[in-house]
Design an enzyme around this catalytic site. Sequence first.
Site, short mmCIF file in Angstrom:
data_model
loop_
_atom_site.label_atom_id
_atom_site.label_comp_id
_atom_site.label_asym_id
_atom_site.label_seq_id
_atom_site.Cartn_x
_atom_site.Cartn_y
_atom_site.Cartn_z
N ASP A 171 69.61 -34.40 23.25
CA ASP A 171 68.55 -34.93 22.42
C ASP A 171 68.55 -34.95 20.86
OD1 ASP A 171 66.27 -36.55 22.46
OD2 ASP A 171 64.73 -34.74 22.85
N ASN A 217 64.29 -43.92 30.28
CA ASN A 217 64.95 -44.41 28.89
C ASN A 217 65.41 -46.02 28.88
OD1 ASN A 217 66.97 -41.60 28.31
ND2 ASN A 217 65.19 -41.99 27.32
N GLU A 233 67.73 -19.90 32.75
CA GLU A 233 67.35 -19.52 31.56
C GLU A 233 67.32 -20.64 30.59
OE1 GLU A 233 66.62 -16.48 30.54
OE2 GLU A 233 66.84 -15.85 32.32
C1 IPE Z 1 65.53 -36.84 27.50
O1 IPE Z 1 65.36 -37.36 26.08
C2 IPE Z 1 66.29 -37.67 28.28
C3 IPE Z 1 68.00 -37.32 27.85
C4 IPE Z 1 68.23 -36.68 26.65
C5 IPE Z 1 68.73 -38.29 28.32
P1 IPE Z 1 64.21 -38.18 25.61
O2 IPE Z 1 64.25 -38.23 24.13
O3 IPE Z 1 64.29 -39.48 26.60
O4 IPE Z 1 63.07 -37.29 26.00
P2 IPE Z 1 61.36 -37.41 25.18
O5 IPE Z 1 61.00 -39.00 25.44
O6 IPE Z 1 61.46 -36.90 23.96
O7 IPE Z 1 60.88 -36.52 26.39
C1 IPE Z 2 69.29 -38.63 23.15
O1 IPE Z 2 68.87 -38.76 21.80
C2 IPE Z 2 69.77 -39.58 23.76
C3 IPE Z 2 69.12 -40.47 24.66
C4 IPE Z 2 67.90 -40.02 25.14
C5 IPE Z 2 69.81 -41.47 25.55
P1 IPE Z 2 67.26 -39.78 21.30
O2 IPE Z 2 67.82 -41.31 21.24
O3 IPE Z 2 66.40 -39.33 22.29
O4 IPE Z 2 67.01 -39.19 19.92
P2 IPE Z 2 65.64 -39.08 19.37
O5 IPE Z 2 65.04 -38.08 20.30
O6 IPE Z 2 64.92 -40.08 19.15
O7 IPE Z 2 66.07 -38.16 18.05
MG MG Z 3 64.95 -38.11 22.09
#
Ligand code: IPE
Ligand code: IPE
Ligand code: MG
Length: 255
Positions: A20, A68, A207
């Site tokens: 993330d 997503n 963990e």
């Molecule tokens: C979780 O990240 C999903 C992946 C890393 C694929 P998100 O960015 O979608 O999660 P939330 O929305 O912050 O919970």
């Molecule tokens: C993780 O990064 C990738 C996916 C969830 C596909 P994000 O796109 O969620 O990045 P943030 O959370 O907006 O920074």
């Molecule tokens: Mg994210």
Amino acid sequence: MNLNGLDKSRLPRHVAIIMDGNGRWARLRGKSRIEGHRRGRASVRAVVELSRRLGIPCLSLYAFSTENWLRPKDEVHALMSLLEHYLEAEQPKMVRHGIRLMAIGEKERLPPAVLRTLEHAERATRDNMGMTVLLALSYSGRNDIVKMVQTMARKVQEGTYKVEDIDEAMVSAHMETGSIPDPDLLIRTSGEMRISNFYLWQIPYTEIYVTPTLWPDFREREYLQALLEYQRRHRRFGRTDEQVNQSLHTAKGGR
Ligand code: IPE
Ligand code: IPE
Ligand code: MG
């Protein structure tokens, strides 16, 4: 490679990562979110590579959640196309290094071109025994549970087994993760303290390690830090410290 004191005999058997923070990484640099996802690929390469070199048998990567799909169309499109190119580019290396690629999640929702590349990579690496990379795509922990319940209910209905036969091992075997052991370590980057619908059934005693580092900045050094922290944890599985120490003693004495 400087392992900073990592004990290679006590590595996790399965590491799961919620990758993330790509969007925030990009925003901090005035770049597009898509640029953040692009940079994230190098981190994927780094963790796969280090896991393989260390001999960690299984690595789960949460790349795209069911939720997503709700993101803006152009971001979803870019993510899918990055995924396709990643798979194309990495497949020969996976074959060469004995890495088995397995995808979990609602594969049928992926664009046809991505699905074809994915299935091709899965087929090409099917017999590899070195290490398993589980790629969670359009994955939802809840959906995984729902599908498991449906399959089991069907089997009971067909008379394959009785309700009383259902136990934890059977449930585990019917999850998408099948015979893969539960993760010992779950890493989440970018500081968020939540599971976001990743593994639910599979993490009763996993963990959890959360780092503020954003995914595109999570490389070998950060991964090693997570593994070192994992080795500092004292896993009790519900018992007392004394009991755990005692059983460690007995196990050592028995050898
Ligand atoms: C979780 O990240 C999903 C992946 C890393 C694929 P998100 O960015 O979608 O999660 P939330 O929305 O912050 O919970
Ligand atoms: C993780 O990064 C990738 C996916 C969830 C596909 P994000 O796109 O969620 O990045 P943030 O959370 O907006 O920074
Ligand atoms: Mg994210």
